[in-house]
Design a protein around this motif. Structure first.
Motif, PDB file in Angstrom:
ATOM      1  N   ARG A 361      38.102  13.572  82.846  1.00  9.15           N
ATOM      2  CA  ARG A 361      38.875  13.401  84.338  1.00  9.15           C
ATOM      3  C   ARG A 361      39.353  11.993  84.337  1.00  9.15           C
ATOM      4  N   HIS A 362      39.075  10.954  83.720  1.00  5.88           N
ATOM      5  CA  HIS A 362      39.477   9.440  83.796  1.00  5.88           C
ATOM      6  C   HIS A 362      40.138   9.132  82.526  1.00  5.88           C
ATOM      7  N   ALA A 363      40.418  10.226  81.484  1.00  4.41           N
ATOM      8  CA  ALA A 363      40.837   9.954  80.391  1.00  4.41           C
ATOM      9  C   ALA A 363      42.097   8.808  80.458  1.00  4.41           C
ATOM     10  N   ARG A 364      43.054   9.249  81.054  1.00  3.76           N
ATOM     11  CA  ARG A 364      44.304   8.307  81.232  1.00  3.76           C
ATOM     12  C   ARG A 364      43.711   6.763  81.645  1.00  3.76           C
ATOM     13  N   ALA A 365      43.032   6.779  82.740  1.00  7.17           N
ATOM     14  CA  ALA A 365      42.710   5.204  83.133  1.00  7.17           C
ATOM     15  C   ALA A 365      41.979   4.634  82.064  1.00  7.17           C
ATOM     16  N   VAL A 366      40.766   5.076  81.409  1.00  7.08           N
ATOM     17  CA  VAL A 366      40.125   4.719  80.390  1.00  7.08           C
ATOM     18  C   VAL A 366      41.153   4.071  79.069  1.00  7.08           C
ATOM     19  N   TYR A 367      41.966   4.992  78.675  1.00  3.96           N
ATOM     20  CA  TYR A 367      43.333   4.680  78.041  1.00  3.96           C
ATOM     21  C   TYR A 367      43.972   3.524  78.305  1.00  3.96           C
ATOM     22  N   LEU A 368      44.495   3.441  79.560  1.00  5.62           N
ATOM     23  CA  LEU A 368      45.168   2.285  80.046  1.00  5.62           C
ATOM     24  C   LEU A 368      44.576   0.964  80.110  1.00  5.62           C
ATOM     25  N   GLN A 369      43.398   1.402  80.792  1.00  2.61           N
ATOM     26  CA  GLN A 369      42.304  -0.130  81.046  1.00  2.61           C
ATOM     27  C   GLN A 369      41.476  -0.694  79.947  1.00  2.61           C
ATOM     28  N   ALA A 370      41.257   0.176  78.938  1.00  2.00           N
ATOM     29  CA  ALA A 370      40.401  -0.548  77.934  1.00  2.00           C
ATOM     30  C   ALA A 370      40.908   0.020  76.493  1.00  2.00           C
ATOM     31  N   GLY A 371      42.064   0.805  76.368  1.00  2.00           N
ATOM     32  CA  GLY A 371      42.529   1.213  75.147  1.00  2.00           C
ATOM     33  C   GLY A 371      43.778   0.388  74.806  1.00  2.00           C
ATOM     34  N   ILE A 372      44.828   0.523  75.512  1.00  4.08           N
ATOM     35  CA  ILE A 372      46.140  -0.393  75.134  1.00  4.08           C
ATOM     36  C   ILE A 372      46.128  -1.602  75.929  1.00  4.08           C
ATOM     37  N   SER A 373      45.156  -1.827  76.769  1.00  4.39           N
ATOM     38  CA  SER A 373      45.176  -3.187  77.477  1.00  4.39           C
ATOM     39  C   SER A 373      43.660  -3.698  77.596  1.00  4.39           C
ATOM     40  N   HIS A 374      43.363  -4.940  77.695  1.00  4.13           N
ATOM     41  CA  HIS A 374      41.950  -5.298  77.729  1.00  4.13           C
ATOM     42  C   HIS A 374      41.265  -5.381  79.225  1.00  4.13           C
ATOM     43  N   ALA A 375      42.024  -4.899  80.335  1.00  3.32           N
ATOM     44  CA  ALA A 375      41.726  -5.227  81.374  1.00  3.32           C
ATOM     45  C   ALA A 375      40.083  -4.645  81.843  1.00  3.32           C
ATOM     46  N   MET A 376      39.477  -3.847  81.109  1.00  5.04           N
ATOM     47  CA  MET A 376      38.317  -3.406  81.087  1.00  5.04           C
ATOM     48  C   MET A 376      37.525  -3.598  79.605  1.00  5.04           C
ATOM     49  N   PRO A 377      36.425  -3.798  79.577  1.00  2.00           N
ATOM     50  CA  PRO A 377      35.519  -4.480  80.645  1.00  2.00           C
ATOM     51  C   PRO A 377      35.988  -5.692  81.354  1.00  2.00           C
ATOM     52  N   PRO A 378      35.695  -6.130  82.574  1.00  2.00           N
ATOM     53  CA  PRO A 378      36.428  -7.569  82.860  1.00  2.00           C
ATOM     54  C   PRO A 378      35.842  -8.644  82.139  1.00  2.00           C
ATOM     55  N   ALA A 379      36.673  -9.370  81.570  1.00  2.00           N
ATOM     56  CA  ALA A 379      36.207 -10.702  80.787  1.00  2.00           C
ATOM     57  C   ALA A 379      35.557  -9.952  79.643  1.00  2.00           C
ATOM     58  N   ASN A 380      35.512  -8.764  79.237  1.00  2.00           N
ATOM     59  CA  ASN A 380      34.859  -7.995  78.143  1.00  2.00           C
ATOM     60  C   ASN A 380      33.494  -8.502  78.022  1.00  2.00           C
ATOM     61  N   VAL A 381      32.601  -8.197  79.295  1.00  2.00           N
ATOM     62  CA  VAL A 381      31.453  -8.578  79.548  1.00  2.00           C
ATOM     63  C   VAL A 381      30.393  -7.828  78.570  1.00  2.00           C
ATOM     64  N   SER A 382      30.791  -6.475  78.177  1.00  2.00           N
ATOM     65  CA  SER A 382      30.019  -5.825  77.440  1.00  2.00           C
ATOM     66  C   SER A 382      30.304  -5.474  76.201  1.00  2.00           C
ATOM     67  N   TYR A 383      31.303  -6.709  75.584  1.00  2.00           N
ATOM     68  CA  TYR A 383      31.685  -6.890  74.105  1.00  2.00           C
ATOM     69  C   TYR A 383      31.977  -5.742  73.483  1.00  2.00           C
ATOM     70  N   MET A 384      33.317  -5.146  74.158  1.00  2.00           N
ATOM     71  CA  MET A 384      33.914  -4.005  73.483  1.00  2.00           C
ATOM     72  C   MET A 384      34.782  -4.407  72.599  1.00  2.00           C
ATOM     73  N   ASP A 385      34.738  -4.108  71.219  1.00  2.00           N
ATOM     74  CA  ASP A 385      35.536  -4.983  70.047  1.00  2.00           C
ATOM     75  C   ASP A 385      36.873  -3.885  69.852  1.00  2.00           C
ATOM     76  N   ASP A 386      37.705  -4.670  69.015  1.00  2.00           N
ATOM     77  CA  ASP A 386      39.087  -3.809  68.609  1.00  2.00           C
ATOM     78  C   ASP A 386      38.720  -2.642  68.166  1.00  2.00           C
ATOM     79  N   ALA A 387      37.822  -2.158  67.284  1.00  2.00           N
ATOM     80  CA  ALA A 387      37.500  -1.045  66.748  1.00  2.00           C
ATOM     81  C   ALA A 387      37.378  -0.015  67.855  1.00  2.00           C
ATOM     82  N   ASP A 388      36.532  -0.396  68.918  1.00  2.00           N
ATOM     83  CA  ASP A 388      36.363   0.349  70.014  1.00  2.00           C
ATOM     84  C   ASP A 388      37.654   0.894  70.774  1.00  2.00           C
ATOM     85  N   ARG A 389      38.367  -0.108  70.738  1.00  2.00           N
ATOM     86  CA  ARG A 389      39.947   0.029  71.529  1.00  2.00           C
ATOM     87  C   ARG A 389      40.448   1.017  70.770  1.00  2.00           C
ATOM     88  N   ALA A 390      40.586   0.721  69.501  1.00  2.00           N
ATOM     89  CA  ALA A 390      41.444   1.659  68.615  1.00  2.00           C
ATOM     90  C   ALA A 390      40.941   2.963  68.614  1.00  2.00           C
TER      91      ALA A 390
END
Length: 402
Positions: A361-390
């Motif tokens: 349901r929120h695929a586009r938001a996840v893609y924009l916020q955490a995929g092609i941008s680093h907006a989420m997680p805020p300040a990367n508090v949960s340590y999402m790495d580049d492999a996750d975003r890719a």
């Protein structure tokens, strides 16, 4: 605990509202007086000794306005000083900076992947940068006092570009663009507090003492007011940018911020030229559009892809299970019906990411916020790495290709 959290949220709301109200008042008066000054008829040899005049109609009434370069022969009663709009805009903005970015530094100010700072270090850098801005700008104005003002504006633009880059090297993308806006707004309010109003008070004091005021004070005030006029629109963009991750959380955010200043110049040039009755340089709108297109391209490079509206395919797309695990591990502690992150009473913006259906349901938001941008997680508090975003990007593009 809930009462304190609610009170804090309403305090932030109240301060933000005050900031918006005072900013509207300041921007409105600034734009009006610049337009008025540029539109004055100065070839009428007025008996009053005024530099120019203009007739306006508004709200069913007619207004006859005259401007004196120095001051009229006698001090008028009820003289209105336009200063408090600027002061309260800066004060409320700074208070908001404290509430959101200083007290919420873990979320919004500090990104360990950018620079691992303690809260006191990040706050110190923030405060020092605002003070540096005013000092640097004052030095530039003094150095180029007799030069062509275009040279001064180019020098100021160079400083702004350097600060845009600097902020992205120490803060989160969101905080970087917000700070660049605060940096610029500090110059603008400083112009009013340290230059424009004091110069006007000198003129008034001379007049009341029977002395002929020096016209240079009005000239200097007009220079700073013109600077404010050209800087206003970029500041508005930067203050609103925290709602748009494609502006603040991408690789080229500092270039995007720099280009925004150029858009401010082109837009204001059209209005200023029009108000001065020197024509309508429509080419400025074409340039503005081209700059904006460049910003749009930079916001998604190198991941710019055509999005197809095939939401039902997300769950079947390659990599869905991996992305679902990533989202559960990196996002759902906050984006849950009952968030487990301390201080959160509900999912941010009501976005829940606990089930597979939630993710599709929120695929586009996840893609924009955490995929092609680093907006989420805020300040990367949960340590999402580049492999996750890719993985998120690959999954989303796999589902929307075609």
């Amino acid at each position: 605990m809930y009462d304190l959290a609610a009170m804090g949220a309403w305090l932030e709301f109240a301060v933000r509202w005050l900031h918006v109200i005072t900013a509207i008042a300041w921007i409105g008066s600034s734009f009006y007086f610049i337009a008025l000054d540029l539109g004055l008829h100065r070839n009428r040899n007025l008996a009053s000794g005024a530099d120019g005049e203009e007739w306006q109609v508004h709200g069913g009434g007619f207004y006859h306005i005259q401007k004196y370069l120095v001051a009229p022969a006698h001090m008028p009663d009820g003289l209105i000083w336009h200063k408090w709009q600027s002061y309260w805009t800066w004060l409320s903005g700074f208070f908001l900076l404290v509430l959101v970015y200083y007290l919420g530094a873990e979320f919004y100010l500090i990104d360990p992947n950018v620079m691992d700072l303690a809260t006191w270090q990040a706050v110190s850098i923030s405060l020092a940068s605002l003070a540096f801005g005013w000092v640097a700008y004052t030095v530039l104005c003094n150095v180029f006092v007799n030069a062509n003002q275009t040279v001064l504006m180019v020098a100021l633009f160079a400083v702004l570009v350097a600060m845009a880059w600097f902020y992205t090297q120490v803060f989160t993308g969101r905080a970087a663009l917000l700070h660049l806006g605060a940096f610029t707004a500090t110059l603008m309010s400083g112009n009013v507090f340290f230059v424009i109003i004091p110069n006007q008070k000198i003129v008034v004091a001379d007049l009341m003492a029977g002395r002929t005021p020096d016209a240079k004070y009005g000239k200097i005030a007009k220079q700073r007011s013109t600077h404010n006029n050209y800087l206003t629109l970029p500041v508005i963009f930067l203050m609103l940018s925290n709602h748009y991750p494609l502006a603040f959380a991408t690789e080229w955010n500092w270039v995007i911020a720099s280009l925004v200043f150029l858009m401010g110049v082109t837009i204001r040039h059209w209005f200023n030229t029009h108000h001065a009755r020197k024509g309508n340089p429509h080419w400025t709108w074409a340039v503005t559009a081209l700059i904006f297109i460049a910003i749009v391209w930079l916001s998604t490079a190198p991941f710019a892809q055509r999005e197809a509206a095939v939401v039902t395919r997300f769950a079947e797309a390659q990599g869905f299970e991996e992305v679902h695990d990533i989202v559960l591990g990196r996002c759902s502690m906050c984006h849950a019906a009952e968030p487990v992150w301390s201080g959160l009473m509900w999912a941010p913006k009501g976005v829940v990411l606990e089930t597979e259906a939630d993710l599709t349901r929120h695929a586009r938001a996840v893609y924009l916020q955490a995929g092609i941008s680093h907006a989420m997680p805020p300040a990367n508090v949960s340590y999402m790495d580049d492999a996750d975003r890719a993985a998120i990007v690959a999954w989303y593009l796999s589902a929307t290709k075609g």
